[in-house]
Design a protein around this motif. Sequence first.
Motif, PDB file in Angstrom:
ATOM      1  N   LYS B   8       0.831  -1.202   0.000  1.00 29.48           N
ATOM      2  CA  LYS B   8       0.000   0.000   0.000  1.00 29.48           C
ATOM      3  C   LYS B   8       0.869   1.257   0.000  1.00 29.48           C
ATOM      4  O   LYS B   8       0.635   2.206  -0.737  1.00 29.48           O
ATOM      5  CB  LYS B   8      -0.882  -0.006   1.268  1.00 29.48           C
ATOM      6  CG  LYS B   8      -2.358  -0.217   0.957  1.00 29.48           C
ATOM      7  CD  LYS B   8      -3.174  -0.127   2.224  1.00 29.48           C
ATOM      8  CE  LYS B   8      -3.777  -1.466   2.554  1.00 29.48           C
ATOM      9  NZ  LYS B   8      -4.281  -1.571   3.926  1.00 29.48           N
ATOM     10  N   ILE B   9       1.875   1.264   0.864  1.00 32.19           N
ATOM     11  CA  ILE B   9       2.736   2.449   0.987  1.00 32.19           C
ATOM     12  C   ILE B   9       3.570   2.627  -0.281  1.00 32.19           C
ATOM     13  O   ILE B   9       3.680   3.734  -0.815  1.00 32.19           O
ATOM     14  CB  ILE B   9       3.652   2.305   2.219  1.00 32.19           C
ATOM     15  CG1 ILE B   9       2.790   2.297   3.485  1.00 32.19           C
ATOM     16  CG2 ILE B   9       4.666   3.442   2.267  1.00 32.19           C
ATOM     17  CD1 ILE B   9       3.529   1.945   4.731  1.00 32.19           C
ATOM     18  N   LEU B  10       4.145   1.527  -0.749  1.00 32.89           N
ATOM     19  CA  LEU B  10       5.032   1.616  -1.921  1.00 32.89           C
ATOM     20  C   LEU B  10       4.291   2.172  -3.133  1.00 32.89           C
ATOM     21  O   LEU B  10       4.852   2.907  -3.945  1.00 32.89           O
ATOM     22  CB  LEU B  10       5.631   0.253  -2.252  1.00 32.89           C
ATOM     23  CG  LEU B  10       6.678  -0.259  -1.257  1.00 32.89           C
ATOM     24  CD1 LEU B  10       7.203  -1.617  -1.677  1.00 32.89           C
ATOM     25  CD2 LEU B  10       7.831   0.730  -1.116  1.00 32.89           C
ATOM     26  N   SER B  11       3.010   1.826  -3.219  1.00 30.94           N
ATOM     27  CA  SER B  11       2.239   2.265  -4.386  1.00 30.94           C
ATOM     28  C   SER B  11       2.055   3.782  -4.387  1.00 30.94           C
ATOM     29  O   SER B  11       1.697   4.377  -5.392  1.00 30.94           O
ATOM     30  CB  SER B  11       0.879   1.571  -4.404  1.00 30.94           C
ATOM     31  OG  SER B  11       0.110   2.041  -3.311  1.00 30.94           O
ATOM     32  N   LYS B  12       2.279   4.430  -3.247  1.00 28.31           N
ATOM     33  CA  LYS B  12       2.091   5.884  -3.149  1.00 28.31           C
ATOM     34  C   LYS B  12       3.381   6.649  -3.444  1.00 28.31           C
ATOM     35  O   LYS B  12       3.382   7.873  -3.490  1.00 28.31           O
ATOM     36  CB  LYS B  12       1.598   6.248  -1.749  1.00 28.31           C
ATOM     37  CG  LYS B  12       0.154   5.832  -1.553  1.00 28.31           C
ATOM     38  CD  LYS B  12      -0.365   6.179  -0.197  1.00 28.31           C
ATOM     39  CE  LYS B  12      -1.766   5.621  -0.021  1.00 28.31           C
ATOM     40  NZ  LYS B  12      -2.126   5.473   1.373  1.00 28.31           N
ATOM     41  N   LEU B  13       4.482   5.927  -3.590  1.00 20.28           N
ATOM     42  CA  LEU B  13       5.756   6.593  -3.854  1.00 20.28           C
ATOM     43  C   LEU B  13       5.942   6.780  -5.358  1.00 20.28           C
ATOM     44  O   LEU B  13       5.417   5.998  -6.151  1.00 20.28           O
ATOM     45  CB  LEU B  13       6.911   5.764  -3.277  1.00 20.28           C
ATOM     46  CG  LEU B  13       6.913   5.604  -1.756  1.00 20.28           C
ATOM     47  CD1 LEU B  13       8.120   4.802  -1.311  1.00 20.28           C
ATOM     48  CD2 LEU B  13       6.891   6.954  -1.057  1.00 20.28           C
ATOM     49  N   PRO B  14       6.712   7.823  -5.740  1.00 16.90           N
ATOM     50  CA  PRO B  14       6.955   8.022  -7.166  1.00 16.90           C
ATOM     51  C   PRO B  14       7.717   6.844  -7.763  1.00 16.90           C
ATOM     52  O   PRO B  14       8.539   6.221  -7.084  1.00 16.90           O
ATOM     53  CB  PRO B  14       7.803   9.300  -7.206  1.00 16.90           C
ATOM     54  CG  PRO B  14       8.327   9.484  -5.824  1.00 16.90           C
ATOM     55  CD  PRO B  14       7.353   8.850  -4.902  1.00 16.90           C
ATOM     56  N   ARG B  24      12.750  -3.757 -10.923  1.00 19.56           N
ATOM     57  CA  ARG B  24      11.499  -3.060 -10.620  1.00 19.56           C
ATOM     58  C   ARG B  24      11.041  -3.393  -9.220  1.00 19.56           C
ATOM     59  O   ARG B  24      10.816  -4.551  -8.882  1.00 19.56           O
ATOM     60  CB  ARG B  24      10.424  -3.467 -11.640  1.00 19.56           C
ATOM     61  CG  ARG B  24      10.621  -2.768 -12.989  1.00 19.56           C
ATOM     62  CD  ARG B  24       9.527  -3.180 -13.931  1.00 19.56           C
ATOM     63  NE  ARG B  24       8.192  -2.984 -13.356  1.00 19.56           N
ATOM     64  CZ  ARG B  24       7.098  -3.474 -13.922  1.00 19.56           C
ATOM     65  NH1 ARG B  24       7.169  -4.198 -15.024  1.00 19.56           N
ATOM     66  NH2 ARG B  24       5.925  -3.252 -13.372  1.00 19.56           N
ATOM     67  N   ILE B  25      10.892  -2.378  -8.401  1.00 18.53           N
ATOM     68  CA  ILE B  25      10.566  -2.569  -6.987  1.00 18.53           C
ATOM     69  C   ILE B  25       9.183  -3.191  -6.813  1.00 18.53           C
ATOM     70  O   ILE B  25       8.916  -3.926  -5.868  1.00 18.53           O
ATOM     71  CB  ILE B  25      10.670  -1.220  -6.238  1.00 18.53           C
ATOM     72  CG1 ILE B  25      10.745  -1.449  -4.731  1.00 18.53           C
ATOM     73  CG2 ILE B  25       9.536  -0.286  -6.607  1.00 18.53           C
ATOM     74  CD1 ILE B  25      11.134  -0.230  -3.966  1.00 18.53           C
ATOM     75  N   ASP B  26       8.292  -2.940  -7.796  1.00 24.03           N
ATOM     76  CA  ASP B  26       6.910  -3.406  -7.649  1.00 24.03           C
ATOM     77  C   ASP B  26       6.741  -4.872  -8.046  1.00 24.03           C
ATOM     78  O   ASP B  26       5.652  -5.411  -8.012  1.00 24.03           O
ATOM     79  CB  ASP B  26       5.964  -2.532  -8.494  1.00 24.03           C
ATOM     80  CG  ASP B  26       6.355  -2.533  -9.959  1.00 24.03           C
ATOM     81  OD1 ASP B  26       7.522  -2.850 -10.249  1.00 24.03           O
ATOM     82  OD2 ASP B  26       5.494  -2.221 -10.804  1.00 24.03           O
ATOM     83  N   GLN B  27       7.831  -5.539  -8.420  1.00 27.20           N
ATOM     84  CA  GLN B  27       7.703  -6.933  -8.849  1.00 27.20           C
ATOM     85  C   GLN B  27       8.240  -7.925  -7.820  1.00 27.20           C
ATOM     86  O   GLN B  27       8.445  -9.084  -8.123  1.00 27.20           O
ATOM     87  CB  GLN B  27       8.450  -7.126 -10.169  1.00 27.20           C
ATOM     88  CG  GLN B  27       7.712  -6.496 -11.339  1.00 27.20           C
ATOM     89  CD  GLN B  27       7.609  -7.435 -12.501  1.00 27.20           C
ATOM     90  OE1 GLN B  27       8.514  -8.214 -12.755  1.00 27.20           O
ATOM     91  NE2 GLN B  27       6.501  -7.397 -13.206  1.00 27.20           N
ATOM     92  N   GLY B  28       8.487  -7.435  -6.613  1.00 25.32           N
ATOM     93  CA  GLY B  28       9.003  -8.348  -5.591  1.00 25.32           C
ATOM     94  C   GLY B  28      10.411  -8.811  -5.898  1.00 25.32           C
ATOM     95  O   GLY B  28      10.806  -9.918  -5.572  1.00 25.32           O
ATOM     96  N   GLU B  29      11.185  -7.948  -6.555  1.00 27.60           N
ATOM     97  CA  GLU B  29      12.577  -8.290  -6.870  1.00 27.60           C
ATOM     98  C   GLU B  29      13.383  -8.296  -5.581  1.00 27.60           C
ATOM     99  O   GLU B  29      13.093  -7.556  -4.645  1.00 27.60           O
ATOM    100  CB  GLU B  29      13.109  -7.241  -7.855  1.00 27.60           C
ATOM    101  CG  GLU B  29      14.154  -7.739  -8.828  1.00 27.60           C
ATOM    102  CD  GLU B  29      13.661  -8.899  -9.690  1.00 27.60           C
ATOM    103  OE1 GLU B  29      13.884 -10.038  -9.277  1.00 27.60           O
ATOM    104  OE2 GLU B  29      13.085  -8.668 -10.757  1.00 27.60           O
ATOM    105  N   ASP B  30      14.407  -9.172  -5.517  1.00 29.08           N
ATOM    106  CA  ASP B  30      15.156  -9.337  -4.279  1.00 29.08           C
ATOM    107  C   ASP B  30      16.051  -8.142  -3.963  1.00 29.08           C
ATOM    108  O   ASP B  30      16.299  -7.827  -2.823  1.00 29.08           O
ATOM    109  CB  ASP B  30      16.013 -10.599  -4.367  1.00 29.08           C
ATOM    110  CG  ASP B  30      15.164 -11.818  -4.581  1.00 29.08           C
ATOM    111  OD1 ASP B  30      14.335 -12.090  -3.691  1.00 29.08           O
ATOM    112  OD2 ASP B  30      15.288 -12.477  -5.628  1.00 29.08           O
TER     113      ASP B  30
END
Lengths: 199, 333
Positions: B8-14, B24-30
């Motif tokens: 939820k929080i990450l989705s609010k960041l640029p 890509r941070i939104d793909q659950g990359e390590d």
Amino acid sequence: MKTPDIDARGLECPGPVLETKKMLSQTDGRFTVLVDNEAARDNVSRFAVSSGCTVDMDEVDGCFLLAVTPGKTAARPKSEKTAPAARNREKIIFVSSDELGQGDGELGETLMKSFLYACTENDDTPSKFVFMNAGVKLVTVNEDTIEHLQDLEEKDVELLVCGTCLDFYGLKENLRVGRISNMYEIQSALIGADVLICL
Amino acid sequence: MGPGDLEKILSKLPVETSPRLLSRIDQGEDAGVFLLKDNLAIVQTLDFFPPMVDDPFTFGEIAAANALSDIYAMGATPVTAMNIVGFPCSLDMEILEEILKGGCGKVHEAGAVMLGGHTVDDEEPKYGLSVTGTIDPVDIKTVGGALERDIIVLTKPIGTGILTTSIKAEFITESEIADAIESMRTLNRKASEILFSHDVHACTDVTGFGLIGHLHDILKAGGVSCELWAGKVPLFEHTLEMASMGMMPGGLYRNRKFIGHWETRGEDVDPLLLECLYDPQTSGGLLAALPRKGAQDTLEELRKGPCPEAQAIGVITKGPEPFVTIQQECATQ
């Protein structure tokens, strides 16, 4: 709502389980635990059931009230550390002669025979007998003692017989009961014994 | 934090848009991957947490192995590390020394250099590392890329969350979970070397979001589903026993709440075992999707080498929705 016996709201797992465990060790009667999340609800229920209790659950204002009833045969929760599995104590009787005690030979033989008979009559049997030196005559040529020792063997008593001693007395072919062992096994059996009785 | 709150929080960041950003941070990359020049990228990650074992040296080792794991999951080589420390000033400083020695030893075992670090006064000790690795961009192994029919391989048993909760509750002693502690302090280095010497379609490591959480990342990133064989998943000794006594950590429930709706399961799946599949792991194993051909050889090599308990635990199936179908045993092979 009646005040719960344990208010475990706000506690992180395993806190609610630990509170339940403490209560269970202090009471035989029914008690209630109030928790505020599903994790605590499931963990407390699992713990209570695994300790032989029955659990009833009510949902109150988003919280869960668990009523724990200890079973009649409720397994008491383990003490702080998990107890090691109960082990039977290793009781060994070391027999280094065919006579019991020092004195008259005939008396000694009679006493040995009746001692072995007494062993067969007692439910608290030793775990092992070790026969050495002239003691090996008891498992080879002495008909009276062989019979008692066979009875003991049937009760799962282990009979270790010194191979060197059988050789020395020329009795290896005459072994009637027990099994041939060596000094290493005999030594470690004696060292590892919880109770050692030397005849 | 649980995966739900964090997302939820990450989705609010640029969203970062640099062309040199390869992850890509939104793909659950390590870990984050940034291109420095044509054939060189840096891989950066950090991880820290409170102690889960009593011995400070062992805690240091486990925290470091856990932080280094993200680098190995991407097929990169760790080169430098920095300490991250929270420590109460009232505690004996020898404890901190032991923690740092344990961590430093693991960094050296990984062939990396310890550059320094930062310490803050904290109510409860916390320790971890920030790690930088390097990689040729063509060799990057990401969480995406799994294909239908791939075999899913796990290199370490699971259960560390349940077992460390049991330690906290004193339901079990550290000596009784020695194999789990040994596993947590073992680097994923050798496992990654073996895995990546073969063809690997997707890879990640199993940590806080649990086996199913991290598996779900692979499915989501690859646009595939999977069939998971619960009975094949290796568990540390005492895990089920402790789970049955209510020793599930809160994180397990958070994981299940977040991902559970992607799960369908066969009626014969042991419910307790099912819960364990969501158990948050510390310094868990690598989780990889391997092409079917050759997967058995890779598995054998892992087992004979650094991962005697490595196991094929499922198969990738047709997507695009990331469903995890759980069966007690493998039915299709």
